[in-house]
Design an enzyme around this catalytic site. Structure first.
Site, mmCIF file in Angstrom:
data_model
loop_
_atom_site.group_PDB
_atom_site.id
_atom_site.type_symbol
_atom_site.label_atom_id
_atom_site.label_comp_id
_atom_site.label_asym_id
_atom_site.label_seq_id
_atom_site.Cartn_x
_atom_site.Cartn_y
_atom_site.Cartn_z
ATOM 1 N N HIS A 1 0.827 -1.201 0.000
ATOM 2 C CA HIS A 1 0.000 0.000 0.000
ATOM 3 C C HIS A 1 0.862 1.253 0.000
ATOM 4 O O HIS A 1 2.014 1.245 0.438
ATOM 5 C CB HIS A 1 -0.910 0.009 1.221
ATOM 6 C CG HIS A 1 -1.935 -1.079 1.192
ATOM 7 N ND1 HIS A 1 -2.844 -1.258 2.205
ATOM 8 C CD2 HIS A 1 -2.206 -2.050 0.278
ATOM 9 C CE1 HIS A 1 -3.635 -2.274 1.919
ATOM 10 N NE2 HIS A 1 -3.260 -2.778 0.754
ATOM 11 N N GLU A 41 0.705 3.860 1.861
ATOM 12 C CA GLU A 41 1.115 4.237 3.215
ATOM 13 C C GLU A 41 2.325 3.418 3.657
ATOM 14 O O GLU A 41 3.277 3.956 4.236
ATOM 15 C CB GLU A 41 -0.046 4.029 4.204
ATOM 16 C CG GLU A 41 -1.273 4.857 3.900
ATOM 17 C CD GLU A 41 -2.276 4.191 2.953
ATOM 18 O OE1 GLU A 41 -3.427 4.642 2.915
ATOM 19 O OE2 GLU A 41 -1.907 3.226 2.233
ATOM 20 N N CYS A 74 -6.037 0.895 5.788
ATOM 21 C CA CYS A 74 -6.458 -0.438 6.215
ATOM 22 C C CYS A 74 -5.900 -0.710 7.612
ATOM 23 O O CYS A 74 -5.121 0.072 8.157
ATOM 24 C CB CYS A 74 -5.967 -1.492 5.224
ATOM 25 S SG CYS A 74 -4.180 -1.796 5.303
ATOM 26 N N CYS A 84 -1.932 -0.899 7.718
ATOM 27 C CA CYS A 84 -1.358 0.446 7.585
ATOM 28 C C CYS A 84 -1.595 1.251 8.858
ATOM 29 O O CYS A 84 -0.713 1.995 9.303
ATOM 30 C CB CYS A 84 -1.925 1.168 6.370
ATOM 31 S SG CYS A 84 -1.355 0.484 4.796
#
Length: 157
Positions: A78, A80, A106, A109
């Site tokens: 991801h 992040e 999520c 993260c």
């Protein structure tokens, strides 16, 4: 009209997202400290590994707690995660910083965000599975603002 700081960094996050290498999740992330960008990241495979845009997705079936089944691409990390890893790779402390992202982070993260000391998250939109993130952020004292109450989703969830 001159944008406020949040809009300025969200616009830059959208530009970072154009580098993403998975067409399912063209997301970007910018981490800011004292109104200075300290790290960026986008959805993509780790350095040196194949990208979805080049070789296709690595889809896995995921079953949610409520029994809902969806497909998730496992080839990429991801935005992040990528931004946090880039900061770590270059020795940049993130304590007290602000993270700008496409949608609410999520669960994984969120745990990374909490663990590295990021204090504020500004998300452009909502994420369909973010209640656990919201709960963790509240407990950890991470302030999250969602600019648009539209819920983001993916094709072929």
């Amino acid at each position: 009209m001159r944008p406020d700081w949040d809009q300025y960094f969200i616009d830059m996050m959208d530009t970072v997202a154009t580098r993403a290498t998975c067409d399912r999740g063209r997301s970007g992330c910018i981490i800011v400290k004292d109104k200075r960008i300290v790290s960026t990241g986008y959805v993509g495979s780790p350095s040196g590994l194949d990208h979805c845009d080049d070789v296709g997705h690595l889809m896995k079936q995921v079953v949610d707690d409520d029994g809902t089944t969806r497909q998730h691409c496992m080839r990429t990390i991801h935005a992040e995660q990528n931004a946090i890893c880039q900061a770590a790779r270059h020795g940049i402390a993130l304590e007290g910083s602000t993270l700008y992202c496409k949608m609410e982070p999520c669960r994984v993260c969120a745990m990374l965000i909490i663990s590295c000391g990021i204090k504020t998250v500004i998300a452009k939109s909502m994420y369909h599975a973010a209640q656990e993130t919201r709960d963790m952020f509240k407990q950890a004292g991470v302030k999250m603002t969602v600019l648009d109450q539209t819920i983001e989703g993916y094709d072929n969830q």
